[in-house]
Design a protein around this motif. Structure first.
Motif, short mmCIF file in Angstrom:
data_model
loop_
_atom_site.label_atom_id
_atom_site.label_comp_id
_atom_site.label_asym_id
_atom_site.label_seq_id
_atom_site.Cartn_x
_atom_site.Cartn_y
_atom_site.Cartn_z
N UNK A 1 0.83 -1.20 0.00
CA UNK A 1 0.00 0.00 0.00
C UNK A 1 0.86 1.25 0.00
N UNK A 2 1.92 1.27 0.79
CA UNK A 2 2.80 2.44 0.85
C UNK A 2 3.50 2.66 -0.49
N UNK A 3 3.97 1.57 -1.12
CA UNK A 3 4.67 1.71 -2.40
C UNK A 3 3.74 2.23 -3.48
N UNK A 4 2.52 1.68 -3.54
CA UNK A 4 1.58 2.10 -4.58
C UNK A 4 1.16 3.55 -4.37
N UNK A 5 0.85 3.94 -3.15
CA UNK A 5 0.46 5.33 -2.89
C UNK A 5 1.61 6.29 -3.19
N UNK A 6 2.84 5.89 -2.85
CA UNK A 6 3.99 6.74 -3.15
C UNK A 6 4.19 6.87 -4.65
#
Length: 354
Positions: A55-60
């Motif tokens: 989730x963090x990688x995709x949002x970033x």
């Protein structure tokens, strides 16, 4: 009689052999299930860590993409290329809306999938849960169908770039300049300054007056006895001059064309002038053309119908020429009045009797 204390103590007392047997059974149960517990805990921890990291990688990634789009829009804003593209504010709001939708969808999918995997780890039957969620989703969809319609319409409007901030649109229910584009509501400012909040689901058609190019059309009305060749040459000279001057040379996307006669009446003629302009600059170009045409016509001696016309000098007419001659019947004592009246006029003085 009451039972003796030693007898009651013997009934409730647990022997050492029984306690050892129970401890051995508990230790065996723990040793048998320890590996299962450890495996389940590690699996849940792994699911949570992977979901959070994904989730963090995709949002970033989505945020970096949106920031790059905004930097590109800021780089071309104010240049000649920027006039062909949407303005920075429009690009910023559109990119933020798209980024918000993508981040929300990604978070929902990742968190939902992780929750289902954790429930499956606990050996929970997911079929009734999914069926209940489907029924609840259908019920909520029927109850909030207007909200869902507005949201989906807003998403497709933004993705298709039907309009943006700064555009002048005709939405059917309201017309004006787009102030803000949201997923549910579009905010317009009307010509009189009123702010309209239009639900995206209510918009059935969109007329964008700011995309592509606009047309500046001016109608010039002159007297019917004017020289058409002179009128056309004057208009052509005005068009050539405005195409050279700044900032009109950038706002004009084509030459100013003299279309010809639109109509011919007994006392006037209408000549059409047209030019292709930048989106939203048609009104400004029309006003400048009218200004220059009026000055050029005054210098060339061409009269525009509706303004002060040059009148030929004539001799002053007699004010009494339009008055009729006095009638003979105006006097009661004239022969014509006496002949036409059957009643004789009264005597000049009273007649006294004897």
């Amino acid at each position: 009689m009451f039972p003796s204390a030693p007898a009651a103590g013997r009934e409730d007392t647990v022997t050492l052999e029984e306690a050892q047997e129970r401890a051995t059974d508990a230790a065996g149960w723990v040793s048998e299930n320890w590996s299962t517990w450890l495996e389940t805990g590690l699996r849940i921890l792994l699911i949570i860590v992977v979901a959070a990291a994904l989730r963090m990688v995709i949002r970033k990634t989505i945020t970096n993409l949106i920031d790059r789009m905004n930097r590109t829009a800021s780089a071309v804003d104010g240049t000649a290329l920027g006039g062909l593209l949407v303005n920075a504010e429009r690009r910023r709001q559109r990119s933020q809306a798209i980024g918000s939708v993508l981040r929300s969808v990604a978070s929902f999918l990742i968190v939902g999938t992780a929750a289902l995997m954790i429930l499956d780890t606990f050996k929970i039957n997911l079929a009734p849960l999914l069926a209940s969620a489907g029924v609840a989703g259908v019920a909520i969809g029927f109850g909030a169908r207007n909200l869902v319609t507005d949201f989906l319409s807003g998403v497709f409007m933004i993705l298709e770039d039907q309009y943006g901030v700064g555009d002048t649109i005709d939405a059917g229910v309201a017309t004006g300049e787009v102030v803000e584009v949201g997923l549910r509501v579009t905010k317009l400012r009307g010509p009189n300054g009123a702010v309209w909040y239009v639900r995206n689901g209510e918009v059935k058609r969109i007329g964008n007056l700011s995309q592509g190019w606009s047309t500046a059309a001016v109608e010039v009305t002159v007297r019917s006895d004017e020289d058409l060749d002179k009128v056309r040459d004057t208009l052509t000279e005005v068009g050539a001059q405005i195409a050279k001057d700044e900032p009109w040379n950038e706002r004009l996307w084509g030459p100013v064309e003299v279309l010809g006669l639109d109509s011919v009446l007994l006392d006037s003629m209408v000549v059409g002038v047209s030019a292709k302009t930048m989106p939203g600059q048609d009104v400004a170009v029309e006003r400048e053309l009218r200004w220059r045409i009026k000055k050029a016509f005054d210098a060339a001696g061409i009269s525009i119908v509706g303004g002060p016309a040059e009148l030929a000098e004539e001799d002053a007419a007699d004010p009494s020429a339009g008055m009729a001659a006095p009638s003979a019947y105006a006097s009661a004592t004239s022969p014509q009045s006496l002949a036409a009246s059957p009643i004789p006029p009264p005597a000049s003085g009273p007649r006294l009797g004897k």
